[in-house]
Design a protein around this motif. Sequence first.
Motif, PDB file in Angstrom:
ATOM      1  N   VAL A  92      -4.305  17.164  -5.782  1.00 54.24           N
ATOM      2  CA  VAL A  92      -3.237  17.390  -4.813  1.00 54.24           C
ATOM      3  C   VAL A  92      -2.997  18.891  -4.657  1.00 54.24           C
ATOM      4  O   VAL A  92      -2.756  19.599  -5.623  1.00 54.24           O
ATOM      5  N   SER A  93      -3.083  19.346  -3.411  1.00 59.10           N
ATOM      6  CA  SER A  93      -2.855  20.758  -3.132  1.00 59.10           C
ATOM      7  C   SER A  93      -1.607  20.982  -2.290  1.00 59.10           C
ATOM      8  O   SER A  93      -0.996  22.049  -2.379  1.00 59.10           O
ATOM      9  N   LEU A  94      -1.219  20.016  -1.490  1.00 61.57           N
ATOM     10  CA  LEU A  94      -0.051  20.160  -0.628  1.00 61.57           C
ATOM     11  C   LEU A  94       0.616  18.804  -0.488  1.00 61.57           C
ATOM     12  O   LEU A  94      -0.069  17.773  -0.415  1.00 61.57           O
ATOM     13  N   SER A  95       1.949  18.815  -0.434  1.00 58.37           N
ATOM     14  CA  SER A  95       2.686  17.593  -0.103  1.00 58.37           C
ATOM     15  C   SER A  95       3.857  17.977   0.782  1.00 58.37           C
ATOM     16  O   SER A  95       4.415  19.073   0.672  1.00 58.37           O
ATOM     17  N   VAL A 131       9.306  19.522   8.929  1.00 56.20           N
ATOM     18  CA  VAL A 131       8.859  18.896   7.684  1.00 56.20           C
ATOM     19  C   VAL A 131       9.909  19.129   6.605  1.00 56.20           C
ATOM     20  O   VAL A 131      10.630  20.128   6.624  1.00 56.20           O
ATOM     21  N   ASP A 132       9.985  18.196   5.697  1.00 61.41           N
ATOM     22  CA  ASP A 132      10.847  18.320   4.529  1.00 61.41           C
ATOM     23  C   ASP A 132       9.969  18.405   3.294  1.00 61.41           C
ATOM     24  O   ASP A 132       8.831  17.915   3.295  1.00 61.41           O
ATOM     25  N   ASP A 133      10.498  18.999   2.264  1.00 63.88           N
ATOM     26  CA  ASP A 133       9.871  18.988   0.937  1.00 63.88           C
ATOM     27  C   ASP A 133       8.450  19.531   0.918  1.00 63.88           C
ATOM     28  O   ASP A 133       7.592  19.017   0.189  1.00 63.88           O
ATOM     29  N   LEU A 134       8.179  20.573   1.691  1.00 59.79           N
ATOM     30  CA  LEU A 134       6.853  21.189   1.683  1.00 59.79           C
ATOM     31  C   LEU A 134       6.615  21.865   0.338  1.00 59.79           C
ATOM     32  O   LEU A 134       7.419  22.695  -0.105  1.00 59.79           O
ATOM     33  N   ARG A 135       5.522  21.485  -0.322  1.00 59.67           N
ATOM     34  CA  ARG A 135       5.173  22.070  -1.618  1.00 59.67           C
ATOM     35  C   ARG A 135       3.680  22.343  -1.664  1.00 59.67           C
ATOM     36  O   ARG A 135       2.865  21.525  -1.234  1.00 59.67           O
ATOM     37  N   TRP A 136       3.330  23.502  -2.221  1.00 56.06           N
ATOM     38  CA  TRP A 136       1.944  23.831  -2.495  1.00 56.06           C
ATOM     39  C   TRP A 136       1.721  23.542  -3.969  1.00 56.06           C
ATOM     40  O   TRP A 136       2.217  24.258  -4.838  1.00 56.06           O
ATOM     41  N   ILE A 184       2.924  13.185   3.611  1.00 56.45           N
ATOM     42  CA  ILE A 184       1.569  13.689   3.819  1.00 56.45           C
ATOM     43  C   ILE A 184       1.144  14.399   2.542  1.00 56.45           C
ATOM     44  O   ILE A 184       1.837  15.291   2.065  1.00 56.45           O
ATOM     45  N   THR A 185       0.003  13.990   2.010  1.00 55.20           N
ATOM     46  CA  THR A 185      -0.533  14.596   0.793  1.00 55.20           C
ATOM     47  C   THR A 185      -1.941  15.091   1.086  1.00 55.20           C
ATOM     48  O   THR A 185      -2.786  14.313   1.532  1.00 55.20           O
ATOM     49  N   THR A 186      -2.175  16.359   0.836  1.00 53.85           N
ATOM     50  CA  THR A 186      -3.506  16.935   1.032  1.00 53.85           C
ATOM     51  C   THR A 186      -4.151  17.129  -0.330  1.00 53.85           C
ATOM     52  O   THR A 186      -3.532  17.658  -1.248  1.00 53.85           O
ATOM     53  N   HIS A 219      -2.137  28.428   5.478  1.00 46.88           N
ATOM     54  CA  HIS A 219      -3.465  28.036   5.947  1.00 46.88           C
ATOM     55  C   HIS A 219      -3.746  26.589   5.554  1.00 46.88           C
ATOM     56  O   HIS A 219      -4.254  25.803   6.356  1.00 46.88           O
ATOM     57  N   THR A 220      -3.393  26.226   4.319  1.00 45.12           N
ATOM     58  CA  THR A 220      -3.567  24.850   3.867  1.00 45.12           C
ATOM     59  C   THR A 220      -2.770  23.902   4.762  1.00 45.12           C
ATOM     60  O   THR A 220      -3.265  22.846   5.159  1.00 45.12           O
ATOM     61  N   ALA A 221      -1.541  24.297   5.113  1.00 45.88           N
ATOM     62  CA  ALA A 221      -0.732  23.473   6.013  1.00 45.88           C
ATOM     63  C   ALA A 221      -1.385  23.349   7.388  1.00 45.88           C
ATOM     64  O   ALA A 221      -1.386  22.266   7.987  1.00 45.88           O
ATOM     65  N   ALA A 222      -1.975  24.436   7.878  1.00 48.34           N
ATOM     66  CA  ALA A 222      -2.635  24.401   9.187  1.00 48.34           C
ATOM     67  C   ALA A 222      -3.880  23.510   9.156  1.00 48.34           C
ATOM     68  O   ALA A 222      -4.130  22.736  10.087  1.00 48.34           O
ATOM     69  N   MET A 223      -4.663  23.597   8.090  1.00 47.42           N
ATOM     70  CA  MET A 223      -5.839  22.727   7.967  1.00 47.42           C
ATOM     71  C   MET A 223      -5.409  21.269   7.867  1.00 47.42           C
ATOM     72  O   MET A 223      -6.044  20.375   8.443  1.00 47.42           O
ATOM     73  N   THR A 224      -4.317  21.022   7.136  1.00 44.46           N
ATOM     74  CA  THR A 224      -3.767  19.670   7.031  1.00 44.46           C
ATOM     75  C   THR A 224      -3.375  19.159   8.408  1.00 44.46           C
ATOM     76  O   THR A 224      -3.700  18.022   8.779  1.00 44.46           O
TER      77      THR A 224
END
Length: 143
Positions: free
Chosen positions: A129-132, A83-88, A121-123, A58-63
């Motif tokens: 920081v919640s997502l990168s 995407v590469d290196d997706l991290r929550w 991309i950093t959310t 969901h965080t990725a979708a909002m991003t």
Amino acid sequence: MRQFEDISVGETDDFGSYDVTAEEIVEFAEQYDPQPFHMDPEAAAETPFGGLVASGWHTAAMTMRLVVTNVLADIATRGALGVDDLRWRSPVRPRQTLTVETEVLAKDDWDESTGKVAVEITTLADGEVSLSMVGLVLVERRD
């Protein structure tokens, strides 16, 4: 519309404002990630999260919504390779506000009409920081 040649390595941007609601967290989770800490505030209180949190998806979708609205709407994109290196990095909670920061990391040739742009991309949720992730975006070249 900005094209591949208009984008520079090192360029940065920060934008957006998306207010997260408990209702949206639950609705998304019920449909796509039905785990108790995303759907049930009482059950979530008993988890290490200590309360309701948004699914990472969901965080990725909002991003993505913020990126499309604030960046991609002005770029001649031809989709993405993924995407590469997706991290929550930290959970997103109800009543937090999301913002996004981007930095162009690299540009490469893809084919004669398209270039590939790697964008970090950093959310952030209320500044934390919640997502990168690194988006691999295909961008149209000038004729």
